[in-house]
Every structure is written in C-alpha cells, then in structure tokens.
Write an enzyme that holds these catalytic residues in place. Structure first.
Site, short mmCIF file in Angstrom:
data_model
loop_
_atom_site.label_atom_id
_atom_site.label_comp_id
_atom_site.label_asym_id
_atom_site.label_seq_id
_atom_site.Cartn_x
_atom_site.Cartn_y
_atom_site.Cartn_z
N ARG A 111 8.61 4.40 1.04
CA ARG A 111 9.45 4.94 2.12
C ARG A 111 10.04 6.31 1.79
O ARG A 111 10.56 6.97 2.69
CB ARG A 111 10.57 3.95 2.46
N GLY B 218 0.80 -1.22 0.00
CA GLY B 218 0.00 0.00 0.00
C GLY B 218 0.83 1.27 0.00
O GLY B 218 2.02 1.26 -0.27
N MET C 62 11.10 5.10 -7.17
CA MET C 62 9.92 5.36 -6.34
C MET C 62 9.81 4.30 -5.25
O MET C 62 10.09 3.13 -5.48
CB MET C 62 8.67 5.35 -7.20
N HIS D 286 3.90 1.07 -8.18
CA HIS D 286 2.87 0.05 -7.98
C HIS D 286 1.87 0.06 -9.13
O HIS D 286 1.44 -0.99 -9.61
CB HIS D 286 2.09 0.34 -6.69
N LEU E 206 0.36 3.63 -2.21
CA LEU E 206 0.72 3.35 -3.60
C LEU E 206 1.33 4.56 -4.29
O LEU E 206 1.05 5.71 -3.96
CB LEU E 206 -0.53 2.90 -4.36
P1 AMP Z 1 5.85 -2.67 -1.70
O1 AMP Z 1 4.51 -2.05 -1.54
O2 AMP Z 1 7.00 -1.74 -1.48
O3 AMP Z 1 5.99 -3.98 -0.97
O4 AMP Z 1 5.96 -3.06 -3.23
C1 AMP Z 1 4.96 -3.84 -3.84
C2 AMP Z 1 5.43 -4.21 -5.23
O5 AMP Z 1 5.66 -3.03 -5.97
C3 AMP Z 1 6.73 -5.01 -5.22
O6 AMP Z 1 6.68 -6.02 -6.23
C4 AMP Z 1 7.75 -3.96 -5.57
O7 AMP Z 1 8.90 -4.48 -6.20
C5 AMP Z 1 6.97 -3.08 -6.52
N1 AMP Z 1 7.55 -1.74 -6.58
C6 AMP Z 1 7.80 -0.91 -5.54
N2 AMP Z 1 8.40 0.22 -5.98
C7 AMP Z 1 8.53 0.09 -7.32
C8 AMP Z 1 9.08 0.90 -8.35
N3 AMP Z 1 9.61 2.09 -8.09
N4 AMP Z 1 9.03 0.44 -9.61
C9 AMP Z 1 8.49 -0.77 -9.89
N5 AMP Z 1 7.97 -1.59 -8.97
C10 AMP Z 1 7.98 -1.17 -7.71
#
Ligand code: AMP
Length: 280
Positions: free
Chosen positions: A188, A31, A185, A37, A33
């Site tokens: 955090r 989340g 992106m 995402h 987002l």
């Molecule tokens: P997270 O919410 O950080 O656990 O990420 C969820 C999904 O989004 C994971 O598969 C991440 O690798 C992907 N994700 C997060 N940031 C990016 C980004 N900047 N570019 C592409 N995918 C991302």
C-alpha cells in the site's frame, strides 16, 4: 518456476515434489511483492525445499469502501521477482477458482482475538483472512507456512487457528522488513504521495521513540503509547489506535514488560497503514 492458476494444477505440482521426498513451504501473499514478501520466501527456502507462493487479492478480507478494486496488482512483475528469489511455484488463482459460488457457505469464524486492535475497526476482516488461509493450507498442505510480523494480529490469529483446530503445519513469523528510513514495507505504500510518505514515517518513528523510552526504563503503558502518539500527531497524523498488548491474546497491558508489542494503525490520507514493534 511453475505458475499455477487452478487448485488442481498447484496440487499436482506439490504432489510431485512431495513424492520426491521434498518438504513443502507456503508463503501466502496478496502480490505486488516487495522485499518484505521476498524475505518470507528466503525464510521458506530455509525451512523447506519446495516453496509455493500464493498471490491472491482476497475479496473476503476487504470491507465495503475498502481498497479491493484499487489494490495494486502486477502478476508479471511478481512472477519475475519470485523467479529470481528461487520460489518453485507461484499459485495465482482467480477469485472464481477459489470461490466458485462467490461467498463461501462455510468460513472460519475467529474468536475474541479478532475483535482487538485492527479487528475493532475492520469487522469481518480476520474471518476473511482465516478463511482464505485455511483454504490455502488445505490446498497446498505444506509442512510450514511463513507470515510476516508486520501483520502481527494476523500472525497470532493464524497460529491460534492451527493450534486450536489441530492442523499439522508449522507457522513461522518473520521479522518486519523496513525501508532504510524505517517505514515498514507495504504494497500500500505505492498509494502515498511524497508528502504522505513523510507523514507515514511517523508510525515507525513513534514506535521507535516509545521503544527507546522503554529501554530507558519507562514501564507505564499509557506513557509509552502517548510517546508514540505524540510523534504521529506532530506529523499531522491521527492514529486509529496505539496499543500496548501482550503477544498471545493481545490483551492490553498497564505495565510494560519485555515481549509486549506496541501496535499502531493510522490513515494517511485514504491509505490505512499498520506497524508494530516488540519491546526488548
Ligand atoms: P500481504 O501481501 O500484504 O497480504 O502480505 C503477505 C505476507 O507478507 C503477510 O504475512 C505479511 O505479514 C507479510 N509482509 C508484508 N509486509 C511485510 C514486511 N514489511 N516485512 C515482513 N513481512 C511482510
């Protein structure tokens, strides 16, 4: 878009879609987002005609002293973003819905792949990740699941899990989405002050500098890593690791070849950021 908060509710929605012959894709997220995402949602829509996005801050993958409590959460904002991007279901379960007895009695224990790179600094992290991803895959039973290359080691481990355990799901890794100045992106990034954000830019800048050195003919892994590290230290950032690895087992390499991945992790103040580039 439907919102589901229980396993039964998401399963009922997916069952209806499947009964009408639709292909199902799952995009797991924590989340808060952003466009990274949402690019996964776009990819999922290319791969399937019914897209489930899970939003769950998974306590199992946070170590003691990590940012589980502070992790940004805004379900209403996430829902609005997913709605505009054409997701069909937002599955946002409570911790009790996924882990009714707290810690699960059985979880997915990864092999040595999980001890490399980030795993060396976050014991138990990938066990927590694989366990929740295993649950989500079993709950939704998608034809495809989409993850981002941003979390490269995570993607490799998930691919390995479904292959080694013979799950019938296609795992898709989508490219890293960056801010216009190159910063990868991340949910955090919201923690960063303006000065810290400047420092955070050294991660992508260092990786791009090393990639440019590779393109100019440098093949020595130590020198390529040093090239990235210089950019970080010049910005006052001490990397946790800078490593050049091959993309299947994440073994460090001595001589760089195309397809190797240069990965970095660093604390910017209290915020741990990661990034990587593929050498081409
Ligand atoms: P997270 O919410 O950080 O656990 O990420 C969820 C999904 O989004 C994971 O598969 C991440 O690798 C992907 N994700 C997060 N940031 C990016 C980004 N900047 N570019 C592409 N995918 C991302």
């Amino acid at each position: 878009m439907t919102r589901a908060e229980t396993i039964a509710a998401v399963r009922a929605s997916v069952a209806r879609a499947r009964a009408s012959g639709r292909r199902i894709a799952l995009v797991p997220t924590m989340g808060y987002l952003h466009e990274g995402h949402l690019s996964l949602v776009d990819r999922a829509r290319e791969l399937a005609d019914y897209v489930v996005v899970s939003v769950f801050v998974n306590p199992l993958q946070f170590g003691p002293g990590e940012d589980f409590d502070e992790y940004p959460r805004d379900a209403a904002r996430d829902a609005a973003m997913l709605e505009t991007r054409g997701a069909d279901v937002m599955f946002a379960p409570s911790a009790e819905a996924l882990y009714p007895r707290g810690e699960p009695g059985v979880s997915v224990v990864p092999g040595a792949l999980a001890d490399r790179l980030c795993g060396a600094f976050r014991p138990g992290h990938f066990q927590g990740v694989l366990t929740v991803v295993a649950k989500l895959l079993n709950i939704v039973r998608p034809d495809a699941a989409v993850f981002g290359r941003k979390d490269f080691q995570q993607g490799v481990l998930i691919g390995r899990m479904v292959r080694d355990l013979d799950w019938d799901v296609s795992i898709e890794l989508a490219p890293i989405v960056r801010e216009p100045d190159g910063l990868a992106m991340s949910s955090r990034n919201v923690y960063l002050s303006a000065a810290q954000r400047d420092q955070a830019l050294s991660l992508s800048r260092g990786l791009f500098a090393a990639k440019a050195a590779f393109e100019a003919g440098e093949r020595d892994a130590d020198r390529l890593c040093a090239r990235a590290e210089e950019t970080l230290t010049a910005a006052g950032v001490q990397p946790q690791y800078v490593e050049l690895v091959e993309p299947e087992w994440l073994e460090p390499v001595a001589r760089a070849v195309q397809g190797n991945v240069l990965a970095v992790a660093a604390y910017i103040g209290p915020t741990r950021l990661i990034d990587n580039v593929v050498l081409e």
